[in-house]
Write a protein that holds these residues in place. Structure first.
Motif, PDB file in Angstrom:
ATOM      1  N   VAL A  64       0.802  -1.482   0.100  1.00  0.00           N
ATOM      2  CA  VAL A  64       0.239  -0.147  -0.007  1.00  0.00           C
ATOM      3  C   VAL A  64       0.830   1.504   0.165  1.00  0.00           C
ATOM      4  CG1 VAL A  64      -1.655   1.260   1.723  1.00  0.00           C
ATOM      5  CG2 VAL A  64      -1.769  -0.554   1.142  1.00  0.00           C
ATOM      6  N   ASN A  65       2.247   1.367   0.770  1.00  0.00           N
ATOM      7  CA  ASN A  65       2.991   2.351   0.830  1.00  0.00           C
ATOM      8  C   ASN A  65       3.457   2.887  -0.295  1.00  0.00           C
ATOM      9  OD1 ASN A  65       1.875   3.376   3.041  1.00  0.00           O
ATOM     10  ND2 ASN A  65       3.353   1.453   4.439  1.00  0.00           N
ATOM     11  N   VAL A  66       4.133   1.877  -1.227  1.00  0.00           N
ATOM     12  CA  VAL A  66       4.613   2.313  -2.112  1.00  0.00           C
ATOM     13  C   VAL A  66       3.857   2.723  -4.125  1.00  0.00           C
ATOM     14  CG1 VAL A  66       6.613   0.613  -2.169  1.00  0.00           C
ATOM     15  CG2 VAL A  66       4.432  -0.103  -3.437  1.00  0.00           C
ATOM     16  N   LEU A  67       2.600   2.411  -3.699  1.00  0.00           N
ATOM     17  CA  LEU A  67       1.196   2.781  -3.998  1.00  0.00           C
ATOM     18  C   LEU A  67       1.144   4.623  -3.908  1.00  0.00           C
ATOM     19  CD1 LEU A  67      -1.273   0.484  -4.601  1.00  0.00           C
ATOM     20  CD2 LEU A  67       0.970   0.881  -6.080  1.00  0.00           C
ATOM     21  N   ASP A  68       1.301   5.453  -5.092  1.00  0.00           N
ATOM     22  CA  ASP A  68       0.898   7.099  -5.241  1.00  0.00           C
ATOM     23  C   ASP A  68      -0.252   7.278  -5.408  1.00  0.00           C
ATOM     24  OD1 ASP A  68       0.667   6.987  -7.978  1.00  0.00           O
ATOM     25  OD2 ASP A  68       1.953   7.583  -8.280  1.00  0.00           O
ATOM     26  N   ASP A  69      -1.649   8.393  -4.821  1.00  0.00           N
ATOM     27  CA  ASP A  69      -2.643   8.051  -5.034  1.00  0.00           C
ATOM     28  C   ASP A  69      -3.042   7.329  -6.477  1.00  0.00           C
ATOM     29  OD1 ASP A  69      -2.398   9.136  -3.015  1.00  0.00           O
ATOM     30  OD2 ASP A  69      -2.886  11.727  -2.723  1.00  0.00           O
ATOM     31  N   THR A  70      -2.269   8.073  -7.282  1.00  0.00           N
ATOM     32  CA  THR A  70      -2.499   6.949  -9.396  1.00  0.00           C
ATOM     33  C   THR A  70      -3.197   6.110  -9.407  1.00  0.00           C
ATOM     34  OG1 THR A  70      -2.138  10.155  -9.773  1.00  0.00           O
ATOM     35  CG2 THR A  70      -2.156   7.918 -11.581  1.00  0.00           C
ATOM     36  N   LEU A  71      -1.775   5.171  -8.345  1.00  0.00           N
ATOM     37  CA  LEU A  71      -2.374   4.256  -8.896  1.00  0.00           C
ATOM     38  C   LEU A  71      -3.241   3.732  -7.827  1.00  0.00           C
ATOM     39  CD1 LEU A  71       1.687   3.384  -9.151  1.00  0.00           C
ATOM     40  CD2 LEU A  71      -0.087   3.252 -10.987  1.00  0.00           C
ATOM     41  N   GLY A  72      -3.146   4.455  -6.959  1.00  0.00           N
ATOM     42  CA  GLY A  72      -3.991   3.552  -5.798  1.00  0.00           C
ATOM     43  C   GLY A  72      -5.784   3.582  -5.889  1.00  0.00           C
ATOM     44  N   SER A  73      -5.686   4.760  -7.002  1.00  0.00           N
ATOM     45  CA  SER A  73      -7.343   5.542  -7.288  1.00  0.00           C
ATOM     46  C   SER A  73      -7.696   4.435  -8.542  1.00  0.00           C
ATOM     47  CB  SER A  73      -8.018   6.748  -7.716  1.00  0.00           C
ATOM     48  OG  SER A  73      -6.493   7.247  -8.627  1.00  0.00           O
ATOM     49  N   THR A  74      -6.066   3.989  -9.342  1.00  0.00           N
ATOM     50  CA  THR A  74      -6.446   3.234 -10.572  1.00  0.00           C
ATOM     51  C   THR A  74      -6.775   1.918 -10.093  1.00  0.00           C
ATOM     52  OG1 THR A  74      -4.901   4.695 -11.731  1.00  0.00           O
ATOM     53  CG2 THR A  74      -5.091   2.380 -12.294  1.00  0.00           C
ATOM     54  N   LEU A  75      -6.313   1.231  -8.502  1.00  0.00           N
ATOM     55  CA  LEU A  75      -6.077  -0.083  -8.546  1.00  0.00           C
ATOM     56  C   LEU A  75      -8.008  -0.419  -7.561  1.00  0.00           C
ATOM     57  CD1 LEU A  75      -3.937  -2.116  -6.945  1.00  0.00           C
ATOM     58  CD2 LEU A  75      -6.272  -1.533  -4.724  1.00  0.00           C
ATOM     59  N   LEU A  76      -8.150   0.865  -7.426  1.00  0.00           N
ATOM     60  CA  LEU A  76      -9.578   0.486  -6.666  1.00  0.00           C
ATOM     61  C   LEU A  76     -11.011   1.424  -7.971  1.00  0.00           C
ATOM     62  CD1 LEU A  76      -9.532   2.515  -2.936  1.00  0.00           C
ATOM     63  CD2 LEU A  76      -9.342  -0.310  -3.632  1.00  0.00           C
TER      64      LEU A  76
END
Length: 197
Positions: A64-76
């Protein structure tokens, strides 16, 4: 500084569902310690055995901590395919042994159009790592066997390994926006390791 080789993957395979749950809590403003408490107290992953939860959680938090906001929102918010690819990327970012396996074994196979992963490929990979690194050389046979199985499971769940019995590989379909974004943030090595150029 380069990460050390670690066998933590034995307790944390693909875990996409768990990653999504933890990411949602993190975005709600919780820190790692609060997340740990919430996951354990509420049995958020619905595990029967609490020790499995405790073994896997540190790896999930690192991912979780290596994902920035862009990757996090893409994932979700984007497709399951993209979520799987981002999870695979997070596993590579946080586990040197797995990244090098992807880079040295899977990438080479896909680039040379050899679409089969054989048992000997995995055995040779571990043998060469044991020659290069004392830590890996010191792992028990049981740990190495478990790691081999986890690596195969991750490849299967991410869609790279089409068939566990035959070892047939397939190329992942990476969304172009995602690919360009990973290249833009300087992570082309991970894109290449997944067989994309």
């Amino acid at each position: 500084m380069q990460q050390e080789y670690s066998a933590t993957l034995t307790g944390a395979a693909f875990m996409l569902y768990e990653l999504k749950q933890v990411l949602k809590i993190k975005w709600a403003g919780f820190n790692d310690e609060e997340i740990r408490e919430k996951v354990l107290n509420d049995n958020l992953f619905q595990y029967q055995i609490k020790s499995s939860l405790q073994r896997g959680l540190p790896s999930i938090l690192r991912r979780v901590n290596v994902l920035d906001d862009t990757l996090g929102s893409t994932l979700l918010e984007q497709s399951l395919e993209s979520a799987k690819i981002i999870n695979l990327y997070a596993i590579m970012k946080t586990d040197r042994l797995f990244f090098e396996f992807m880079n040295e074994v899977i990438r080479e196979k896909l680039e040379s159009n050899n679409s089969f992963l054989e048992k000997k490929d995995i055995n040779l990979y571990f043998a060469s790592k044991a020659e290069q690194d004392q830590g890996v050389a010191g792992w028990t046979e049981q740990t190495v066997t478990k790691l081999k199985n986890v690596i195969k499971r991750i490849l299967l769940e991410s869609g790279i390994l089409k068939d566990k019995k035959t070892g047939e590989l397939s190329r992942i379909l990476m969304d172009d926006h995602l690919k360009q974004y990973l290249i833009q943030i300087g992570d082309i090595a991970y894109v290449r390791a997944m067989g994309e150029v």
